[in-house]
Design a protein around this motif. Structure first.
Motif, PDB file in Angstrom:
ATOM      1  N   UNK A 165      10.537 -16.340  37.068  1.00  0.00           N
ATOM      2  CA  UNK A 165       9.896 -17.648  37.313  1.00  0.00           C
ATOM      3  C   UNK A 165       9.664 -18.424  36.023  1.00  0.00           C
ATOM      4  N   UNK A 166      10.194 -17.864  34.903  1.00  0.00           N
ATOM      5  CA  UNK A 166      10.069 -18.496  33.591  1.00  0.00           C
ATOM      6  C   UNK A 166       8.616 -18.730  33.203  1.00  0.00           C
ATOM      7  N   UNK A 167       7.729 -17.801  33.603  1.00  0.00           N
ATOM      8  CA  UNK A 167       6.331 -17.890  33.204  1.00  0.00           C
ATOM      9  C   UNK A 167       6.080 -16.940  32.032  1.00  0.00           C
ATOM     10  N   UNK A 168       4.929 -17.085  31.444  1.00  0.00           N
ATOM     11  CA  UNK A 168       4.578 -16.252  30.283  1.00  0.00           C
ATOM     12  C   UNK A 168       4.356 -14.805  30.718  1.00  0.00           C
ATOM     13  N   UNK A 169       5.035 -13.870  30.025  1.00  0.00           N
ATOM     14  CA  UNK A 169       4.992 -12.466  30.427  1.00  0.00           C
ATOM     15  C   UNK A 169       4.132 -11.605  29.508  1.00  0.00           C
ATOM     16  N   UNK A 172      24.033  -8.041  35.836  1.00  0.00           N
ATOM     17  CA  UNK A 172      25.008  -8.759  36.676  1.00  0.00           C
ATOM     18  C   UNK A 172      24.338  -9.828  37.535  1.00  0.00           C
ATOM     19  N   UNK A 173      23.121  -9.576  37.985  1.00  0.00           N
ATOM     20  CA  UNK A 173      22.397 -10.578  38.767  1.00  0.00           C
ATOM     21  C   UNK A 173      20.918 -10.193  38.786  1.00  0.00           C
ATOM     22  N   UNK A 174      20.115 -11.000  39.466  1.00  0.00           N
ATOM     23  CA  UNK A 174      18.670 -10.771  39.474  1.00  0.00           C
ATOM     24  C   UNK A 174      18.282  -9.462  40.157  1.00  0.00           C
ATOM     25  N   UNK A 175      19.097  -9.018  41.129  1.00  0.00           N
ATOM     26  CA  UNK A 175      18.797  -7.744  41.785  1.00  0.00           C
ATOM     27  C   UNK A 175      18.887  -6.591  40.793  1.00  0.00           C
ATOM     28  N   UNK A 176      19.902  -6.653  39.938  1.00  0.00           N
ATOM     29  CA  UNK A 176      20.035  -5.610  38.912  1.00  0.00           C
ATOM     30  C   UNK A 176      18.919  -5.708  37.887  1.00  0.00           C
ATOM     31  N   UNK A 177      18.526  -6.948  37.550  1.00  0.00           N
ATOM     32  CA  UNK A 177      17.400  -7.132  36.633  1.00  0.00           C
ATOM     33  C   UNK A 177      16.159  -6.464  37.204  1.00  0.00           C
ATOM     34  N   UNK A 178      15.880  -6.734  38.487  1.00  0.00           N
ATOM     35  CA  UNK A 178      14.712  -6.137  39.129  1.00  0.00           C
ATOM     36  C   UNK A 178      14.794  -4.607  39.096  1.00  0.00           C
ATOM     37  N   UNK A 179      15.981  -4.085  39.413  1.00  0.00           N
ATOM     38  CA  UNK A 179      16.158  -2.623  39.415  1.00  0.00           C
ATOM     39  C   UNK A 179      15.855  -2.041  38.039  1.00  0.00           C
TER      40      UNK A 179
END
Lengths: 451, 451
Positions: free
Chosen positions: A61-65, A106-113
């Motif tokens: 969400x491009x928020x501060x992490x 490869x995509x956001x699903x992989x990022x989440x994983x």
């Protein structure tokens, strides 16, 4: 050798980790430890995995992490400091955490994983460091290095058979200990993909099979597996011994202590599983065994219930004369990707039972109208409050009249089952009831066999 | 008006035909009589239909047919002479019989169908002549003239919907009687095709629907339908009243007094069926009614059993996670044209129950090996001695604990069912047992509900 796996609640704090390590070191045969991410520290606490999901979403969400990173780091810091690790020793945790967004996915699903998997990964890394700090011949072993290859969905992957060829190459010295992160593997193209939630049980089982363990010890926060859900039955009996397939049937119907899919590698490797309590390691817990090693102690091993089913009832005269009738229904379901659970049939009727989680109202309307148009039944009824009760026991097949006892018990509660199904294996009886009758039914059956 | 049908044993001799005619004429509303071919005159006698099959085969084998033609003719001659018809009056029977080989048939199957159908055709012709001889306004009505159109296999045809448009054109005078041959219809291209064996019941039901009858009386040689097979239960109770669907379920499981497929036209036309005894016409027999007109007199209406089933048992871990698993099995069965009967499933297993008559050893090997290759189950077992018991009763759904009573009854005989299935309609319970247990199971259940 033994593979030992600790769940998240067993690794939630430094004190808990100390307990786990003590168990690990109490038996020289325990050479491989599979770890979950730190779990809840108190009942309304939060699991590190959930913090990591929040981290991934905040980033996407491009928020501060920075705040969420601190929160995650604090959990590992608490554990490390409990064992006297220095700030420098723990630097790697924050470095890895903060660099997560910089990797290629490869995509956001992989990022989440990948974000999620770091709950286990960092914990294994940290616990290996703690063991080394205590002077032990311990090392962190990563799924990449070990060759734990997975395929399929990035957040619901399955182990690939080549994993076992890779694990077969691993040679451990007599005093060597490895710490292995649960929950995830590596895709053939080198990306992290996780099993379904709770999947550290699966990693443990894969390792137990791959390393040819004599025993897979699965430590959790209960004294083993209960013969019924404690939310329905007060203080239910523990199961001392059960077979793989008993566990499988009870898992299906709602027993969730041990991950469903984790049974398969254990079965394939013929490795017995011991579910034990980290907080009471002397308690023998529950042994899950191959059938050949099992000695039944009672008729019924467990009673489970699951409430989220629906059923489609179809009636048509001379239904069973229409060759290909069921085939046409299954083709409709297949087209929409809807699995069915069971399909009991009478002479001119058939009931198709669905897990409600694969359906929504729109899909229900759609399949009902397609089946109506294709099959043209005399009667089509959608039943939305269906529950399934499973009564499981290897010993049932050796005893007469189990189903009569079950039905008599239900009769005393004025429950008339909508479906009764005893498969050819005869180790389980499945009963369909109305949702609101399910708890009473479980109590009645439990009292019949356990009181 | 009423349609009345007489079975072969009710028309086997002149004396029996006299009895049938007396019944036909006893009620002015009985305007249409459907007749079978003359049946057995004594228990080891021979039916005219079987003589006609022999005639067809003798002719096809290019052997001398004169003797068999004489034998068939003698049967009709006996009936005709009983009523005082002259040799000239009966000439038509021999003429039609001897000219049968001279007709054109598309193939030998149609030839067989046409030969067989003449058992009914000649009998109807003859009985119409007898009635005319008695001065009645009676006529023989042929399926060609009435427009009873059939399609499908020449020896296992099905009625075509246009039949009902044709029958709708028929107007009967108040005192008019028609005699209609059972068992066959005419294909769109004008050839004779028969229903399956015993199919005169079907003709009667088609006529009852097509002529908008108030009642379809089906006369046979027993006092109605028994609640269990008299070969298993001594002197079983008769059923006074039952619903269409009760009859349907009991037919499926072996009750054969009334032809299975004959129910459908009756249901579609909402015509009640009365099964009665030609030799005791005062006995009220069995009424088969729409559900709305039915008043249950007892909990269980009937208990039936059928022994010629087989079952294929498949077990595979995580079976129900494999979407399309059953679809693939059904595609294999469909490819070989094999219907299945039931498919009860457990968590990781499924049992597919077959009617043994659709299988031979070669087919069994073939489907087992194809399923093995496609599904790769952990366990595949063929069970060849499977029986199905049906307990049927509309009233069962209104009473608690029927299934417990059934299972307790079986338990007393030490029978553990291999399958129990109660469909959503709840008017029947289906139980799978070993073949050798089936008779004992029927006795136990019958005694529970009828003694």
């Amino acid at each position: 050798m033994k593979v030992i796996k600790f769940g998240g609640s067993s690794l939630a704090t430094g004190k808990q980790v100390e307990r786990a390590i003590r168990i690990f070191l109490a038996d020289d045969n325990r050479q491989a430890m599979v770890v979950s991410a730190p779990g809840k520290r108190f009942s309304d606490g939060i699991k590190v995995t959930d913090l990591l999901i929040k981290y991934a979403k905040t980033y996407l969400n491009k928020q501060d992490t920075s705040e969420i990173v601190e929160q995650i780091f604090a959990r590992y810091q608490e554990i490390g400091q409990y064992f006297g690790l220095t700030k420098e020793d723990l630097n790697f945790v924050k470095e890895i955490l903060t660099s997560l967004p910089d990797q290629q996915y490869p995509n956001d699903d992989y990022l989440l994983a990948a974000f999620k998997a770091h709950g286990e990964r960092l914990n294994a890394y940290l616990i290996a460091k703690i063991l080394q700090h205590q002077g032990l011949n311990a090392k962190f072993l990563d799924p990449t290095e070990a060759g734990l290859i997975v395929t399929g969905e990035p957040n619901d992957a399955s182990v690939s058979p080549e994993t076992y060829l890779n694990l077969d190459q691993i040679r451990l010295q007599a005093d060597e200990k490895i710490v292995f992160p649960g929950f995830f593997g590596i895709t053939p193209s080198g990306h992290i993909a996780t099993f379904s939630r709770g999947g550290s049980d699966i990693t443990g089982a894969i390792l137990a099979r791959g390393l040819h363990a004599d025993l897979y010890e699965n430590f959790t926060d209960v004294d083993g597996i209960f013969s019924a859900n404690p939310a329905i039955i007060d203080d239910p009996e523990s199961i001392h011994q059960m077979t793989y397939r008993e566990m499988r049937e009870l898992s299906y119907a709602g027993f969730s202590v041990f991950h469903d899919e984790a049974l398969i590698p254990a079965i394939q490797g013929d490795v017995p599983i011991n579910v034990k309590n980290t907080n009471d390691p002397e308690n023998p817990g529950t042994m899950i065994l191959p059938e050949k090693d099992f000695h039944a102690e009672q008729t019924v091993t467990g009673v489970a219930s699951k409430k989220h089913f629906s059923a489609l009832y179809l009636h048509k005269y001379l239904l069973n004369k229409e060759a290909g009738f069921t085939l046409r229904i299954l083709q409709i379901l297949d087209k929409h990707g809807i699995p069915y659970e069971h399909m009991p049939s009478g002479i001119d009727d058939i009931t198709i039972i669905f897990d409600r989680k694969f359906l929504n109202d729109q899909l229900i309307d759609l399949i009902c109208s397609e089946i109506q148009a294709t099959i043209n039944p005399d009667q089509l009824e959608w039943i939305d409050d269906y529950a399934i009760i499973m009564i499981v026991g290897e010993e049932m097949k050796n005893q007469d009249g189990i189903n009569a006892r079950i039905l008599n018990a239900l009769l005393r509660e004025h429950i008339s089952p909508q479906m009764i199904n005893q498969g050819a294996s005869q180790i389980s009886i499945m009963i369909g009831t109305k949702k609101e009758e399910a708890d009473t039914a479980v109590k009645a059956i439990y009292n019949e066999f356990f009181k």
